[in-house]
Design a protein around this motif. Structure first.
Motif, PDB file in Angstrom:
ATOM      1  N   ASP A   2    -121.583  45.858 -40.631  1.00 56.64           N
ATOM      2  CA  ASP A   2    -122.124  47.219 -40.633  1.00 56.64           C
ATOM      3  C   ASP A   2    -122.567  47.652 -42.026  1.00 56.64           C
ATOM      4  O   ASP A   2    -123.570  48.342 -42.177  1.00 56.64           O
ATOM      5  N   GLY A  52    -123.597  45.654 -44.296  1.00 59.41           N
ATOM      6  CA  GLY A  52    -124.631  44.746 -44.784  1.00 59.41           C
ATOM      7  C   GLY A  52    -124.127  43.816 -45.877  1.00 59.41           C
ATOM      8  O   GLY A  52    -124.912  43.248 -46.632  1.00 59.41           O
ATOM      9  N   TRP A  53    -122.810  43.615 -45.954  1.00 58.13           N
ATOM     10  CA  TRP A  53    -122.235  42.743 -46.978  1.00 58.13           C
ATOM     11  C   TRP A  53    -122.176  41.293 -46.545  1.00 58.13           C
ATOM     12  O   TRP A  53    -122.099  40.392 -47.373  1.00 58.13           O
ATOM     13  N   ALA A  59    -123.921  38.617 -43.260  1.00 59.55           N
ATOM     14  CA  ALA A  59    -124.914  38.537 -42.186  1.00 59.55           C
ATOM     15  C   ALA A  59    -124.525  37.411 -41.238  1.00 59.55           C
ATOM     16  O   ALA A  59    -123.940  36.405 -41.658  1.00 59.55           O
ATOM     17  N   THR A  91    -124.211  38.493 -48.254  1.00 59.90           N
ATOM     18  CA  THR A  91    -125.542  38.981 -48.631  1.00 59.90           C
ATOM     19  C   THR A  91    -125.526  39.369 -50.111  1.00 59.90           C
ATOM     20  O   THR A  91    -124.477  39.363 -50.760  1.00 59.90           O
TER      21      THR A  91
END
Length: 105
Positions: free
Chosen positions: A55, A57-58, A60, A77
């Motif tokens: 959630d 975005g750390w 993928a 990421t």
């Protein structure tokens, strides 16, 4: 990342393990190996943290096997790397400052 908000140990090791594509069980194994068995990530902790990291975005999702059971692989990421390195810097400062205690009697 809020620099005043430290990462949990579980999140720290999940991000570290995700430096290469890795599935959940691989994360559990690597965290245990790196900590000499001290940190045992349970499935609830692991997958709750993975959901949160996805959630944010750390990490993928990089692949998912199809079949009776899906094996998903995750990869850190750039945002996750930035959060990890900010935490690493914070921890290094903590250790350096803690070393000042060694001079006390």
């Amino acid at each position: 990342m809020d620099k005043n908000q430290p990462l949990t140990e579980a999140v720290f090791y999940i991000l570290l393990a995700a430096r290469k594509p890795v599935h959940g069980y691989g994360i559990i194994q690597e965290a245990a190996e790196l900590t000499g068995g001290r940190l045992n990530l349970g499935p609830g902790t692991l997958y709750g943290a993975i959901t949160s990291l996805l959630d944010k975005g750390w990490i993928a999702l990089v692949s998912a096997e199809t079949g009776s059971r899906k094996k998903k692989e995750y990869l850190i990421t750039e945002a996750g790397r930035a959060a990890f390195h900010a935490e690493l810097s914070r921890l290094r400062e903590l250790v350096a400052n803690g070393g000042k205690m060694e001079g006390e009697t």
